[in-house]
Motif scaffolding. Sequence first.
Motif, PDB file in Angstrom:
ATOM      1  N   PHE A 257       1.447  -1.326  -0.010  1.00 44.09           N
ATOM      2  CA  PHE A 257       0.354   0.198   0.175  1.00 44.09           C
ATOM      3  C   PHE A 257       0.700   1.215   0.014  1.00 44.09           C
ATOM      4  O   PHE A 257       2.128   1.061   0.826  1.00 44.09           O
ATOM      5  N   LEU A 258       0.355   2.278  -0.992  1.00 43.75           N
ATOM      6  CA  LEU A 258       1.730   3.291  -1.147  1.00 43.75           C
ATOM      7  C   LEU A 258       0.695   3.886   0.907  1.00 43.75           C
ATOM      8  O   LEU A 258      -0.766   4.500   0.655  1.00 43.75           O
ATOM      9  N   VAL A 259       0.727   4.989   1.151  1.00 42.45           N
ATOM     10  CA  VAL A 259       0.829   5.736   1.979  1.00 42.45           C
ATOM     11  C   VAL A 259       0.334   7.358   1.984  1.00 42.45           C
ATOM     12  O   VAL A 259       1.387   8.059   1.496  1.00 42.45           O
ATOM     13  N   GLU A 272      -3.835  19.874   3.677  1.00 45.76           N
ATOM     14  CA  GLU A 272      -3.312  19.782   2.340  1.00 45.76           C
ATOM     15  C   GLU A 272      -3.206  18.039   2.613  1.00 45.76           C
ATOM     16  O   GLU A 272      -3.362  17.779   3.394  1.00 45.76           O
ATOM     17  N   VAL A 273      -3.258  17.264   1.414  1.00 42.88           N
ATOM     18  CA  VAL A 273      -2.694  15.608   0.681  1.00 42.88           C
ATOM     19  C   VAL A 273      -1.907  16.013   1.056  1.00 42.88           C
ATOM     20  O   VAL A 273      -0.325  16.683   0.375  1.00 42.88           O
ATOM     21  N   ALA A 274      -0.340  14.864   2.173  1.00 39.03           N
ATOM     22  CA  ALA A 274       0.517  14.378   2.003  1.00 39.03           C
ATOM     23  C   ALA A 274       0.681  13.089   1.409  1.00 39.03           C
ATOM     24  O   ALA A 274       0.170  12.058   1.514  1.00 39.03           O
ATOM     25  N   ILE A 275       2.002  13.129   0.847  1.00 36.12           N
ATOM     26  CA  ILE A 275       2.341  11.798   0.537  1.00 36.12           C
ATOM     27  C   ILE A 275       3.742  11.324   1.851  1.00 36.12           C
ATOM     28  O   ILE A 275       3.889  11.689   2.194  1.00 36.12           O
ATOM     29  N   GLY A 276       3.172   9.823   1.960  1.00 33.59           N
ATOM     30  CA  GLY A 276       3.640   8.850   3.292  1.00 33.59           C
ATOM     31  C   GLY A 276       4.243  10.083   4.163  1.00 33.59           C
ATOM     32  O   GLY A 276       3.673  10.002   4.973  1.00 33.59           O
ATOM     33  N   GLY A 368      -4.448   4.534   2.571  1.00 33.63           N
ATOM     34  CA  GLY A 368      -3.932   3.216   1.997  1.00 33.63           C
ATOM     35  C   GLY A 368      -4.198   3.586   0.344  1.00 33.63           C
ATOM     36  O   GLY A 368      -5.208   2.868  -0.110  1.00 33.63           O
ATOM     37  N   ARG A 369      -3.540   3.053  -0.721  1.00 35.09           N
ATOM     38  CA  ARG A 369      -3.713   3.200  -2.028  1.00 35.09           C
ATOM     39  C   ARG A 369      -2.159   1.516  -2.721  1.00 35.09           C
ATOM     40  O   ARG A 369      -1.815   1.631  -2.427  1.00 35.09           O
ATOM     41  N   PRO A 370      -3.649   0.889  -2.556  1.00 32.83           N
ATOM     42  CA  PRO A 370      -2.466  -0.095  -2.914  1.00 32.83           C
ATOM     43  C   PRO A 370      -1.681  -0.680  -4.327  1.00 32.83           C
ATOM     44  O   PRO A 370      -2.390   0.360  -5.399  1.00 32.83           O
ATOM     45  N   ILE A 385      -2.003   8.735  -8.786  1.00 34.05           N
ATOM     46  CA  ILE A 385      -2.151   9.451  -8.231  1.00 34.05           C
ATOM     47  C   ILE A 385      -1.826  11.248  -8.261  1.00 34.05           C
ATOM     48  O   ILE A 385      -2.202  12.116  -8.612  1.00 34.05           O
ATOM     49  N   LEU A 386      -0.302  11.377  -8.739  1.00 29.96           N
ATOM     50  CA  LEU A 386      -0.088  12.606  -9.310  1.00 29.96           C
ATOM     51  C   LEU A 386      -1.228  12.670 -10.217  1.00 29.96           C
ATOM     52  O   LEU A 386      -1.508  14.147 -10.459  1.00 29.96           O
ATOM     53  N   GLY A 387      -1.927  12.737 -11.696  1.00 33.73           N
ATOM     54  CA  GLY A 387      -2.505  12.749 -12.806  1.00 33.73           C
ATOM     55  C   GLY A 387      -4.105  13.257 -11.260  1.00 33.73           C
ATOM     56  O   GLY A 387      -4.611  14.288 -12.364  1.00 33.73           O
ATOM     57  N   GLU A 388      -4.504  12.359 -10.579  1.00 37.03           N
ATOM     58  CA  GLU A 388      -5.464  13.093  -9.998  1.00 37.03           C
ATOM     59  C   GLU A 388      -5.788  13.902  -9.623  1.00 37.03           C
ATOM     60  O   GLU A 388      -6.852  15.125  -9.551  1.00 37.03           O
ATOM     61  N   GLY A 389      -4.103  14.765  -8.814  1.00 34.40           N
ATOM     62  CA  GLY A 389      -4.636  15.567  -8.942  1.00 34.40           C
ATOM     63  C   GLY A 389      -4.790  17.229  -9.443  1.00 34.40           C
ATOM     64  O   GLY A 389      -5.521  17.927  -8.741  1.00 34.40           O
TER      65      GLY A 389
END
Length: 418
Positions: A257-259, A272-276, A368-370, A385-389
Amino acid sequence: MFFERAWDAVSRARYKIAIRVRVIVDIVLLAVGIALAFFGGTDIVALIGVSLTAISAILLFINLWKDEADKKRTRVVANPDFLQSLRSARLPNGFELKSGAIPRSENTNPTAGEFRPYITSEDVNAILDKSANPLAVEEVRFEVPRQLQEFRARSINIKLPNRNDPKIGLRNDITVDVLANSEILSVQETDYFSGAATNEMACDQFMSVPVLRSRRPSLQFAVADLVIDNNELVGLSESSLSNHIGISTVVFTADSFLVLQEQDEQMISSKEVAIGASGSLDLKDIEVTRHQNPTLQGLVRFGMEREATEELSAAFWPNRQNTTITGYARYLARGGKPEFFGITRTTSVFSELKPTKKDVRYVKNIVGRPFEPNKAGLARALEEILGEGQNSDKVYSMSMVVSLQMALSYLAKHKLVF
């Protein structure tokens, strides 16, 4: 939460009092005068105490009134020319200007803060992880430059940082030659509030408000002058800003899972949304890594994993590398402060992740993003994920966008080995 915010306010108040030497002297004299007046023992000493109390109280009132008047006469406004200055400035050899913002059609004329400019070098990023640069800690602690000292309290009131934790500032530029030759890099003790009073004010300028309303405000100081000099981006070795080291890492779990994080309002990139995991290097990180891996790269990896532990309760294999450093950048809208990026694998499964008690107020939610557990599957999930932004109602933090860009660039050219 109430007590934590109250303590943050106390921390800011202590800092603002500490930088007002006159006020501190007045308070000390007032305390001495009161002590003599009540416990002096003789009439003469008591009289001296009463006189000292009265004089120091008057001086304290005058100094506080003067500080308040100075604050009213100073206006903080955005620097409208900063982004154009950044776009035309000469950059270090091999570095290019990029945007850390998700492009949105409705924002056709962004400010520097909205464009989120940063510089990076593909050549530097290509060898950064495999390099090993020893560290030297400067003996002198960072001091806010003379041009900004009188604005420190005002900057803290605007930026509202929380705890004034000791941080690590980078004092050398990261170049291909520096990495290839394993040159020693200098770091310096700084603190969070010094960053708020210097780097975080880069997009702003201080204007003097005249007493007569018929006159126009005049420029006192533009912080951009400490970022760009003679149309050239000031290097870290010449910079007079705090430049505490930022770190952000893409985190994936043992069950693939990506966090993602939804950040709370206490963060620099609030709501805001953050990665990891992301944050900055603490001074104590140097002590921990001094014997284990006394290099810049070892320090950065440790800091990334510490942030993941604090924000996510993530666990890691001991005595092995769990983090790959994917890139280096300087955030120009934050005064050119240095930032490092990585990809981190935790031994935890996604269901085990939660913020620690220390960081629970900063992390609103963990998502989580599988992904398919291979290099191509990881890259595909990052691209999605980048494109969905662009179409998301939620705003991606700058560190999330740059982390995704750095990770994708790294995966396109290198194997990911843990």
